[in-house]
Design a protein around this motif. Structure first.
Motif, PDB file in Angstrom:
ATOM      1  N   ASN A  92       0.844  -1.194   0.000  1.00  0.00           N
ATOM      2  CA  ASN A  92       0.000   0.000   0.000  1.00  0.00           C
ATOM      3  C   ASN A  92       0.879   1.244   0.000  1.00  0.00           C
ATOM      4  OD1 ASN A  92      -2.314  -1.518   0.120  1.00  0.00           O
ATOM      5  ND2 ASN A  92      -2.365  -1.522   2.338  1.00  0.00           N
ATOM      6  N   TYR A  93       0.512   2.182  -0.816  1.00  0.00           N
ATOM      7  CA  TYR A  93       1.217   3.454  -0.884  1.00  0.00           C
ATOM      8  C   TYR A  93       0.309   4.549  -0.343  1.00  0.00           C
ATOM      9  CZ  TYR A  93       4.444   1.087  -4.025  1.00  0.00           C
ATOM     10  OH  TYR A  93       5.366   0.225  -4.561  1.00  0.00           O
ATOM     11  N   ASN A  94       0.908   5.558   0.269  1.00  0.00           N
ATOM     12  CA  ASN A  94       0.150   6.696   0.752  1.00  0.00           C
ATOM     13  C   ASN A  94      -0.065   7.639  -0.436  1.00  0.00           C
ATOM     14  OD1 ASN A  94      -0.911   8.917   1.992  1.00  0.00           O
ATOM     15  ND2 ASN A  94       0.562   8.921   3.677  1.00  0.00           N
ATOM     16  N   ILE A 113       2.058  10.993  -2.077  1.00  0.00           N
ATOM     17  CA  ILE A 113       2.570  10.961  -3.450  1.00  0.00           C
ATOM     18  C   ILE A 113       2.061  12.164  -4.227  1.00  0.00           C
ATOM     19  CG2 ILE A 113       2.450   9.693  -5.637  1.00  0.00           C
ATOM     20  CD1 ILE A 113       2.523   7.114  -3.974  1.00  0.00           C
ATOM     21  N   TRP A 166       5.949   8.851  -7.967  1.00  0.00           N
ATOM     22  CA  TRP A 166       5.722   7.409  -7.873  1.00  0.00           C
ATOM     23  C   TRP A 166       7.044   6.658  -7.840  1.00  0.00           C
ATOM     24  CZ3 TRP A 166       2.112   4.302  -6.368  1.00  0.00           C
ATOM     25  CH2 TRP A 166       0.790   4.730  -6.359  1.00  0.00           C
ATOM     26  N   ALA A 222       8.461   6.932  -4.391  1.00  0.00           N
ATOM     27  CA  ALA A 222       7.709   6.113  -3.441  1.00  0.00           C
ATOM     28  C   ALA A 222       8.067   4.633  -3.599  1.00  0.00           C
ATOM     29  CB  ALA A 222       6.211   6.312  -3.643  1.00  0.00           C
ATOM     30  N   LYS A 223       8.215   4.177  -4.828  1.00  0.00           N
ATOM     31  CA  LYS A 223       8.568   2.775  -5.067  1.00  0.00           C
ATOM     32  C   LYS A 223       9.978   2.472  -4.589  1.00  0.00           C
ATOM     33  CE  LYS A 223       5.390   2.089  -8.885  1.00  0.00           C
ATOM     34  NZ  LYS A 223       5.228   1.843 -10.325  1.00  0.00           N
ATOM     35  N   ALA A 258       9.875   2.245  -0.806  1.00  0.00           N
ATOM     36  CA  ALA A 258       9.262   0.991  -0.370  1.00  0.00           C
ATOM     37  C   ALA A 258      10.233  -0.172  -0.551  1.00  0.00           C
ATOM     38  CB  ALA A 258       7.978   0.733  -1.149  1.00  0.00           C
TER      39      ALA A 258
END
Length: 103
Positions: free
Chosen positions: A2-4, A8, A38, A41-42, A45
């Motif tokens: 799950n991403y916020n 983002i 993105w 964020a990736k 993660a």
């Protein structure tokens, strides 16, 4: 995973605002900024997953070590100039194991 999405989008707007006035349309700016946000964020993660794997691997190593070996390992980590997040996680794991064995 799950991403916020809110963070983002906020990061994308920060990037887009930085480049307003360079001749690109807002749509093109936001598209490029979202791709960058993105990607960031990736990568974050992926780094978090790798750090968690390192902690899990070291957890199995810690169980097999003696108290003296744990103390030496903690000392070596503490003597580094800069500690990363993974180093702090390892120290916490080592100290927890040392506290359990000391009781």
């Amino acid at each position: 995973m799950n991403y916020n999405l809110s963070s983002i989008m906020s990061a994308a707007w920060v990037i887009a605002r930085r480049f307003i006035g360079n001749g690109e349309s807002l749509r093109a700016l936001l598209r490029r900024a979202l791709k960058q946000a993105w990607y960031q964020a990736k990568v974050a993660a992926q780094m978090a997953r790798k750090a968690a794997q390192r902690v899990q691997v070291s957890a199995s190593q810690v169980e097999a070590m003696t108290y003296a070996a744990l103390a030496e390992w903690a000392f070596v980590i503490e003597c580094q100039d800069r500690l990363s997040t993974a180093d702090h996680d390892q120290l916490a794991l080592i100290r927890h194991a040392m506290a359990q064995r000391n009781d």
